[in-house]
Design an enzyme around this catalytic site. Structure first.
Site, PDB file in Angstrom:
ATOM      1  CB  THR A  64      49.201  20.191  22.850  1.00  0.00           C
ATOM      2  OG1 THR A  64      48.434  21.086  22.041  1.00  0.00           O
ATOM      3  CG2 THR A  64      48.439  18.902  23.080  1.00  0.00           C
ATOM      4  CE  LYS A  68      51.063  24.605  23.877  1.00  0.00           C
ATOM      5  NZ  LYS A  68      51.329  25.462  22.711  1.00  0.00           N
ATOM      6  CG  ASP A 105      54.548  26.890  21.349  1.00  0.00           C
ATOM      7  OD1 ASP A 105      54.744  25.968  20.548  1.00  0.00           O
ATOM      8  OD2 ASP A 105      53.699  26.843  22.259  1.00  0.00           O
ATOM      9  N   GLY A 130      43.813  36.710  18.376  1.00  0.00           N
ATOM     10  CA  GLY A 130      43.813  35.597  19.309  1.00  0.00           C
ATOM     11  C   GLY A 130      44.465  35.944  20.627  1.00  0.00           C
ATOM     12  CB  ALA A 134      49.387  29.768  19.816  1.00  0.00           C
TER      13      ALA A 134
END
Length: 285
Positions: A64, A68, A105, A130, A134
């Protein structure tokens, strides 16, 4: 430690729900193994991997923030899916072949949308808030599924770079995050046979963070609102969508989906997904 184990690494890491999820599945299956959280700073990442390479009980780790991308050059091989996303969230040992990295993911994000994606649409559009790690997985996954993307970030130039890198084909758009903050009088059509997603891929709305400023007049009729935030479970973003009568997908969907893909790699058995309702109840306590 005498049992096989896997773990999740990050900085910080205390907030991770991964040990609870994997521990729940290990118990349900009666597997004699552990899954734990391990605090690893950026400076300590190379040493962490060097030590784990020598540990025959280590089955791998989830990765995490903030590692990454930083972990990638430290690995021997990187799976095409992770290379395409530009981020690794799962590291696996392969004996003499060294360490390999992959990414679950994207698959975890898409899992709850499976029935929708199985249908035929004449147009698919996703508004993604964003530009972090992610978002990279989400942009890659949705571009592959034929979506036109609008990516909103505090820095629109970064959003544009992500699109150019991860989704070079298609007429995608980069805008400022506050583009969606104020009402719009845009007259959407009825959107029949369209698939529209509105996704919060930021940390806004997380406990201790301000809410994402999103005015739901920007969401076409029939949109699906998807928030990757897991704490709180029912975010202001999802509450706003529900108030508009829109279907919602919470952050546990992606969290559990990506964890299940990693679990099978670590422990050689599929996660017992028939217990998802019980797991969700535990996660929301």
């Amino acid at each position: 430690m005498t049992k096989p184990y896997a773990e999740v690494i990050g900085d910080p890491i205390a907030q991770s729900k991964s040990p609870l999820i994997h521990g729940f599945w290990l118990e349900k299956l009666g597997i004699e193994a552990d899954y734990r959280a391990c605090h690893v700073t950026s400076a300590a990442l190379p040493d962490y991997l060097a030590h784990r390479r020598q540990d025959s009980l280590w089955r791998g780790c989830n990765v995490t923030m903030p590692h990454k991308q930083a972990v990638m050059p430290l690995l021997d091989t990187v799976a095409p899916v992770a290379a395409g996303i530009g981020a690794v969230n799962t590291v696996l040992p392969h004996g003499g072949a060294g360490l390999s990295g992959t990414n679950t993911d994207a698959a975890g994000f898409l899992e709850p949308l499976g029935p929708d994606l199985a249908q035929t649409h004449y147009f698919r559009m996703a508004r993604i808030m964003g530009t972090g790690g992610a978002a990279r997985a989400i942009i890659t996954a949705l571009a592959d599924k034929g979506f036109t993307l609008v990516v909103a970030g505090r820095d629109p130039a970064k959003a544009r770079t992500l699109l150019d890198t991860l989704a070079p084909k298609g007429e995608h758009h980069a805008v400022a995050l506050d583009h969606f903050a104020n009402p719009t009088d845009f007259a959407f059509d009825d959107r029949e046979d369209c698939l529209d997603l509105v996704i919060n891929a930021t940390s806004l709305g997380m406990t201790g963070q301000p809410a994402l400023a999103f005015d739901w007049s920007h969401a076409p009729p029939g949109s699906i609102a998807y928030d990757i935030v897991t704490a709180p479970h029912y975010t202001p973003f999802l509450q706003g969508a529900a108030a508009r009568g829109l279907r919602t997908v919470d952050g546990f969907s992606m969290l559990i989906g990506q964890a299940a893909a990693a679990f099978a790699m670590f422990f050689g058995q599929p996660a017992p997904r028939e217990h998802d309702a019980e797991l969700r109840a535990i996660l929301t306590r």
